[in-house]
Scaffold this active site. Structure first.
Site, PDB file in Angstrom:
ATOM      1  N   SER A 120      33.975 -20.027 -46.138  1.00 60.47           N
ATOM      2  CA  SER A 120      33.491 -20.271 -44.778  1.00 60.47           C
ATOM      3  C   SER A 120      32.958 -21.694 -44.715  1.00 60.47           C
ATOM      4  O   SER A 120      32.612 -22.281 -45.756  1.00 60.47           O
ATOM      5  CB  SER A 120      32.351 -19.293 -44.476  1.00 60.47           C
ATOM      6  OG  SER A 120      31.627 -19.687 -43.331  1.00 60.47           O
TER       7      SER A 120
ATOM      8  N   TYR B 283      24.530 -14.484 -46.323  1.00 60.63           N
ATOM      9  CA  TYR B 283      25.911 -14.931 -46.082  1.00 60.63           C
ATOM     10  C   TYR B 283      26.133 -16.326 -46.662  1.00 60.63           C
ATOM     11  O   TYR B 283      27.113 -16.580 -47.356  1.00 60.63           O
ATOM     12  CB  TYR B 283      26.173 -14.910 -44.569  1.00 60.63           C
ATOM     13  CG  TYR B 283      27.606 -15.141 -44.166  1.00 60.63           C
ATOM     14  CD1 TYR B 283      28.512 -14.083 -44.097  1.00 60.63           C
ATOM     15  CD2 TYR B 283      28.069 -16.413 -43.835  1.00 60.63           C
ATOM     16  CE1 TYR B 283      29.831 -14.288 -43.702  1.00 60.63           C
ATOM     17  CE2 TYR B 283      29.379 -16.627 -43.440  1.00 60.63           C
ATOM     18  CZ  TYR B 283      30.258 -15.566 -43.367  1.00 60.63           C
ATOM     19  OH  TYR B 283      31.562 -15.770 -42.975  1.00 60.63           O
TER      20      TYR B 283
HETATM   21  P1  NAD Z   1      36.441  -8.773 -39.505  1.00 64.94           P
HETATM   22  O1  NAD Z   1      35.178  -8.042 -39.278  1.00 64.94           O
HETATM   23  O2  NAD Z   1      37.475  -8.828 -38.421  1.00 64.94           O
HETATM   24  O3  NAD Z   1      37.149  -8.282 -40.830  1.00 64.94           O
HETATM   25  C1  NAD Z   1      36.439  -7.911 -41.977  1.00 64.94           C
HETATM   26  C2  NAD Z   1      37.304  -7.010 -42.800  1.00 64.94           C
HETATM   27  O4  NAD Z   1      36.553  -6.621 -43.958  1.00 64.94           O
HETATM   28  C3  NAD Z   1      37.673  -5.711 -42.072  1.00 64.94           C
HETATM   29  O5  NAD Z   1      38.986  -5.328 -42.449  1.00 64.94           O
HETATM   30  C4  NAD Z   1      36.656  -4.713 -42.622  1.00 64.94           C
HETATM   31  O6  NAD Z   1      37.088  -3.364 -42.554  1.00 64.94           O
HETATM   32  C5  NAD Z   1      36.582  -5.205 -44.050  1.00 64.94           C
HETATM   33  N1  NAD Z   1      35.405  -4.729 -44.764  1.00 64.94           N
HETATM   34  C6  NAD Z   1      34.099  -4.803 -44.403  1.00 64.94           C
HETATM   35  N2  NAD Z   1      33.334  -4.201 -45.332  1.00 64.94           N
HETATM   36  C7  NAD Z   1      34.161  -3.746 -46.294  1.00 64.94           C
HETATM   37  C8  NAD Z   1      33.976  -3.050 -47.499  1.00 64.94           C
HETATM   38  N3  NAD Z   1      32.765  -2.662 -47.929  1.00 64.94           N
HETATM   39  N4  NAD Z   1      35.076  -2.732 -48.239  1.00 64.94           N
HETATM   40  C9  NAD Z   1      36.309  -3.079 -47.814  1.00 64.94           C
HETATM   41  N5  NAD Z   1      36.547  -3.745 -46.677  1.00 64.94           N
HETATM   42  C10 NAD Z   1      35.480  -4.077 -45.941  1.00 64.94           C
HETATM   43  O7  NAD Z   1      35.985 -10.268 -39.879  1.00 64.94           O
HETATM   44  P2  NAD Z   1      36.748 -11.638 -40.109  1.00 64.94           P
HETATM   45  O8  NAD Z   1      36.080 -12.615 -39.222  1.00 64.94           O
HETATM   46  O9  NAD Z   1      38.216 -11.486 -40.056  1.00 64.94           O
HETATM   47  O10 NAD Z   1      36.252 -11.959 -41.579  1.00 64.94           O
HETATM   48  C11 NAD Z   1      37.094 -11.999 -42.701  1.00 64.94           C
HETATM   49  C12 NAD Z   1      36.527 -12.985 -43.700  1.00 64.94           C
HETATM   50  O11 NAD Z   1      36.496 -14.285 -43.108  1.00 64.94           O
HETATM   51  C13 NAD Z   1      35.091 -12.688 -44.141  1.00 64.94           C
HETATM   52  O12 NAD Z   1      34.947 -12.937 -45.520  1.00 64.94           O
HETATM   53  C14 NAD Z   1      34.271 -13.687 -43.333  1.00 64.94           C
HETATM   54  O13 NAD Z   1      33.068 -13.999 -43.955  1.00 64.94           O
HETATM   55  C15 NAD Z   1      35.234 -14.857 -43.310  1.00 64.94           C
HETATM   56  N6  NAD Z   1      34.966 -15.827 -42.252  1.00 64.94           N
HETATM   57  C16 NAD Z   1      35.019 -15.472 -40.933  1.00 64.94           C
HETATM   58  C17 NAD Z   1      34.760 -16.432 -39.964  1.00 64.94           C
HETATM   59  C18 NAD Z   1      34.789 -16.114 -38.523  1.00 64.94           C
HETATM   60  O14 NAD Z   1      34.342 -16.961 -37.736  1.00 64.94           O
HETATM   61  N7  NAD Z   1      35.294 -14.970 -38.084  1.00 64.94           N
HETATM   62  C19 NAD Z   1      34.465 -17.739 -40.349  1.00 64.94           C
HETATM   63  C20 NAD Z   1      34.430 -18.064 -41.700  1.00 64.94           C
HETATM   64  C21 NAD Z   1      34.690 -17.096 -42.643  1.00 64.94           C
END
Ligand code: NAD
Length: 261
Positions: A143, A156
């Protein structure tokens, strides 16, 4: 279809960025194992849609990324039923927004387990298969918060800084094995993870929804646009190709200029 014959395991891929990775890799021929939580019918529909993208098998595994034994079992199931994993993407992640003095210790433990320790367990299980194959691609979704901090996100930010150290270390350990290990660091991407933190941020900072979107989230991002899941997935796809063989141990930003400031 340059990934035909390869197997990709993607944690946290029932939604958001992870699902976009799965679609992009399947479109290029990879067999995929998806993972994460959600409505069973929607997950099954997505699994079938992934199979339809390349005519190969796609599997879903419900392993909880907070449970090391479940992670080990998922990797061995992937190896037994799909082969590989040749590509492992550690993407599962959760968020909690709260000042340090009120931050619940169980949320700290859960974020560290899911956002950081699960990546250790996935790599620990997947690297031996990749070494045997003489080829591997490992990607962690870090991130912008792996490079910079924001208030009220202690767990985080700690986990995301940590995962980059883990990526660099394993990149060095596997550098002569045909394996690359990298982090992708998105800025704000419009997914449920971002949507769900809006109410807590409203509360923590005493702001309206519009103020959170424009003055907190997009404030940090010079482009004033959310990153798309497809843009993040396109970089992962590039990292899986032969042209990316010399990119290892890197932390690649897709953040609209956020961390250039
Ligand atoms: P999201 O909530 O759409 O997806 C998260 C995924 O993780 C889902 O499939 C959920 O079911 C799964 N998950 C959560 N807890 C879990 C567990 N205990 N076991 C297995 N699966 C689990 O979120 P996203 O935004 O797509 O995030 C995905 C990654 O990207 C994360 O690591 C997040 O930190 C990172 N990220 C997101 C952003 C953003 O702005 N959305 C920015 C930077 C980094």
């Amino acid at each position: 279809m340059f990934l035909k014959g390869k197997t990709a395991l993607i944690t946290g891929s029932t939604s958001g960025i992870g699902l976009a990775y799965a679609r992009a890799l399947a479109r290029e021929g990879a067999r995929v194992m998806i993972n994460g939580f959600g409505d069973a019918d929607s997950i099954e529909a997505e699994r079938m849609a992934l199979e339809a993208l390349n005519g190969d098998k796609a599997l879903y595994d419900d392993a909880d990324m907070a449970k090391p034994d479940a992670i080990a079992a998922m990797i061995e199931r992937c190896h037994a039923e799909l082969g590989g994993p040749d590509i492992a993407i550690m993407n599962a992640g959760i968020q909690h927004v709260c000042p340090i003095e009120d931050f619940p210790p169980d949320k700290w433990d859960a974020i560290l387990a899911i956002n950081l320790s699960s990546a250790f367990h996935v790599m620990r299980g997947a690297v031996p298969h990749m070494k045997k194959a003489g080829w591997g691609r490992i990607i962690a979704t870090a991130s912008a918060h792996s490079l910079t901090a924001s208030p009220n996100k202690s767990a985080y930010v700690a986990a995301k800084h940590g995962i980059v150290g883990l990526v660099k270390t394993v990149a060095l350990e596997t550098a002569t094995d045909g394996i690359t290990v990298n982090a992708i660091s998105p800025g704000y991407v419009w997914t449920p993870l971002v949507e769900n933190q809006i109410p807590d941020t409203m509360k923590a900072r005493k702001l309206t929804r519009d103020q959170v979107v424009n003055d907190v989230l997009l404030y940090a991002q010079p482009t004033k646009e959310f990153v798309t899941v497809e843009q993040v997935a396109a970089l992962a796809l590039f990292l899986c190709g032969e042209d990316a063989r010399s990119i290892t141990g890197a932390n690649l930003s897709v953040d609209g200029g956020w961390t250039a400031q």
